[in-house]
Write a protein that holds these residues in place. Structure first.
Motif, PDB file in Angstrom:
ATOM      1  N   GLY A 114       3.048  -8.049  -8.444  1.00 34.50           N
ATOM      2  CA  GLY A 114       2.200  -8.921  -7.271  1.00 34.50           C
ATOM      3  C   GLY A 114       2.353  -8.448  -6.046  1.00 34.50           C
ATOM      4  N   TRP A 115       3.127  -7.711  -5.595  1.00 37.11           N
ATOM      5  CA  TRP A 115       3.574  -7.169  -3.982  1.00 37.11           C
ATOM      6  C   TRP A 115       3.072  -5.667  -3.952  1.00 37.11           C
ATOM      7  N   THR A 116       2.568  -5.203  -5.233  1.00 38.98           N
ATOM      8  CA  THR A 116       1.888  -3.687  -4.881  1.00 38.98           C
ATOM      9  C   THR A 116       0.665  -3.773  -4.834  1.00 38.98           C
ATOM     10  N   GLY A 144      -1.021   1.873   6.820  1.00 37.68           N
ATOM     11  CA  GLY A 144      -1.162   0.542   6.115  1.00 37.68           C
ATOM     12  C   GLY A 144      -1.081  -0.386   7.630  1.00 37.68           C
ATOM     13  N   HIS A 145      -1.353  -1.612   7.169  1.00 39.36           N
ATOM     14  CA  HIS A 145      -1.281  -2.551   8.378  1.00 39.36           C
ATOM     15  C   HIS A 145       0.013  -3.259   8.276  1.00 39.36           C
ATOM     16  N   ASP A 146       0.989  -2.978   7.559  1.00 33.85           N
ATOM     17  CA  ASP A 146       2.107  -3.612   7.467  1.00 33.85           C
ATOM     18  C   ASP A 146       3.141  -2.956   6.637  1.00 33.85           C
ATOM     19  N   ARG A 171       1.621   2.423  -3.256  1.00 31.68           N
ATOM     20  CA  ARG A 171       0.602   3.100  -3.965  1.00 31.68           C
ATOM     21  C   ARG A 171       0.283   4.318  -3.193  1.00 31.68           C
ATOM     22  N   GLY A 187       0.776  -1.253   0.162  1.00 37.22           N
ATOM     23  CA  GLY A 187      -0.047   0.051   0.092  1.00 37.22           C
ATOM     24  C   GLY A 187       0.949   1.165  -0.101  1.00 37.22           C
ATOM     25  N   ASP A 244       2.592 -16.992  -3.144  1.00 36.72           N
ATOM     26  CA  ASP A 244       3.969 -17.472  -4.041  1.00 36.72           C
ATOM     27  C   ASP A 244       4.923 -18.039  -3.347  1.00 36.72           C
ATOM     28  N   LYS A 275      -0.361   5.213  -0.251  1.00 36.54           N
ATOM     29  CA  LYS A 275      -1.406   5.268   0.962  1.00 36.54           C
ATOM     30  C   LYS A 275      -0.526   5.908   2.094  1.00 36.54           C
ATOM     31  N   GLU A 317      -4.788  -6.863  -8.109  1.00 34.92           N
ATOM     32  CA  GLU A 317      -4.045  -8.409  -8.249  1.00 34.92           C
ATOM     33  C   GLU A 317      -4.983  -9.335  -9.184  1.00 34.92           C
ATOM     34  N   ARG A 321      -5.012 -10.685 -12.961  1.00 40.68           N
ATOM     35  CA  ARG A 321      -4.941 -12.275 -13.363  1.00 40.68           C
ATOM     36  C   ARG A 321      -6.215 -12.765 -13.855  1.00 40.68           C
TER      37      ARG A 321
END
Ligand code: DGT
Ligand code: MG
Length: 372
Positions: free
Chosen positions: A311-313, A203-205, A198, A195, A260, A200, A319, A323
């Motif tokens: 994938g990790w953004t 975030g939570h982490d 992006r 996040g 992953d 933000k 995501e 896909r």
């Protein structure tokens, strides 16, 4: 003017979130927050399909470039099912949705939110505990359940881990991670993902992707990073996995599971309130001079880095939609490791996110536009 339908611009009609630019926080936060509660409630009930339907509605509303004032403005837009439209109508007419209010105050939702808010506790475990009558940390403690190491850390640092991580705190963690990574592998690259990439503000982490320009130098790196973090007293908890990803003739990049297979470390950092860290809320619960922060470290070989970064953004919906677009519209399989073209029966290489969007036939969306 009432009832005058406003034509939606064509780009807003795109039905996949990955076709839209979705900045943060959007112009319809009252509506998106409400739909998010219903999505979360469905997810906490294990009803993924219903959750996804609400997430898609939420994502569509997040991407609108103006505040919605009447239901007629949403005519012809995709992703909005009857249920979502009813909730939106309620909110537009009454300022509240009775369904959302009832959901938020239901004992089940409150207990499930509290229990899944414990690091290491997923929906299945929380459900089992809830059916046994456990609704609070105190009840969990007296229940006699033995907790695994992650859950013990989750209970121990519950208050800290449920307090959002600020941008300043994320920056302070970045300084710590970069210092450690560069000391164990000079030349390695650390990229803030999730996040915060992006745009933000909380975030939570904090999520990091780590790579090295020479393929192979990153092998085993996670263990060196963990050893160094531990020697500096920066880790409160960690659990790591090694890289198990291999390409195969049948396209192992396929997202057969959402997990992953990178070298990865789920951790809890000890963020000290020192000079490098200037956030207002500079103490943990109980007035400690430090707070616990969830940090994810992921190590990627440089050849997979663009896929890992995409994938990790996130966001999670962005995501999923990328896909889904790949499979349905292009007959391709996208994962955080690779992109496989099922028609050509070969992997498509990419060294940047832009190249991946181009392979997929999608217009490039910058990280700050991926807040679906
Ligand atoms: P946050 O941390 O709640 O403020 O929001 P995010 O968007 O940073 O969410 P987070 O940290 O759960 O995950 C960041 C992105 O990383 C998310 O869009 C999907 C991806 N991600 C998270 N966990 C996994 C995983 O186990 N496997 C894969 N492939 N991707 C994951
Ligand atoms: Mg995150």
């Amino acid at each position: 003017q009432q009832g005058d339908p406003v034509e939606a611009p064509a780009f807003l009609a795109a039905s996949y979130a990955c076709q839209r630019n979705t900045p943060q926080p959007g112009h319809n936060t009252l509506l998106t927050a409400a739909l998010s509660v219903l999505a979360e409630s469905a997810e906490l009930n294990g009803d993924e399909g219903r959750g996804l339907a609400f997430r898609r509605s939420e994502g569509l509303l997040r991407s609108l470039d103006r505040r919605v004032q009447g239901l007629a403005e949403l005519r012809g837009l995709p992703c909005l099912g009857d249920h979502s439209r009813r909730v939106i109508q309620d909110l537009l007419e009454n300022g509240v949705s009775s369904e959302v209010e009832e959901t938020k105050s239901s004992p089940r939702y409150k207990a499930m939110k509290l229990l899944t808010g414990i690091f290491g506790v997923g929906v299945k475990t929380a459900k089992r505990w809830f059916t046994e009558g456990i609704c609070s940390l105190a009840q969990l403690e007296t229940s006699g359940h033995s907790l695994n190491a992650a859950q013990q850390a989750g209970v121990c640092y519950y208050t800290d881990l449920n307090q959002p991580v600020s941008r300043e705190e994320a920056d302070a963690v970045s300084v710590m991670v970069e210092g450690v990574v560069h000391s164990v592998l000079p030349g390695a690259r650390v990229t803030l993902a999730g996040g915060f990439r992006r745009g933000k503000m909380s975030g939570h982490d904090v999520d990091f992707l780590i790579t090295h320009p020479d393929e192979g130098k990153e092998e085993g790196l996670i263990h060196k990073i963990i050893a160094c973090l531990e020697s500096r007293g920066l880790l409160l908890y960690q659990q790591n996995t090694r890289n198990t990803y291999r390409e195969s003739a049948k396209g192992a990049g396929r997202p057969s599971s959402s997990m992953d297979r990178f070298e990865r470390c789920f951790s809890i950092f000890k963020l000290t309130n020192d000079s490098s860290y200037t956030a207002d809320n500079g103490t943990g619960s109980g007035g400690r001079p430090w707070r616990a922060v969830r940090v994810d470290l992921v190590v990627s070989p440089i050849s997979q880095f663009a896929f890992a970064l995409l994938g990790w953004t996130g966001s999670k919906l962005f995501e999923r939609e990328t896909r889904r677009w790949a499979v349905r519209e292009r007959s391709m399989s996208l994962s955080s490791h690779a992109l496989y073209d099922r028609n050509q029966e070969r992997y498509l290489r990419a060294s940047s996110e832009e190249e991946i969007f181009a392979h997929l036939g999608l217009e490039y969306v910058s990280p700050t536009g991926r807040n679906a």
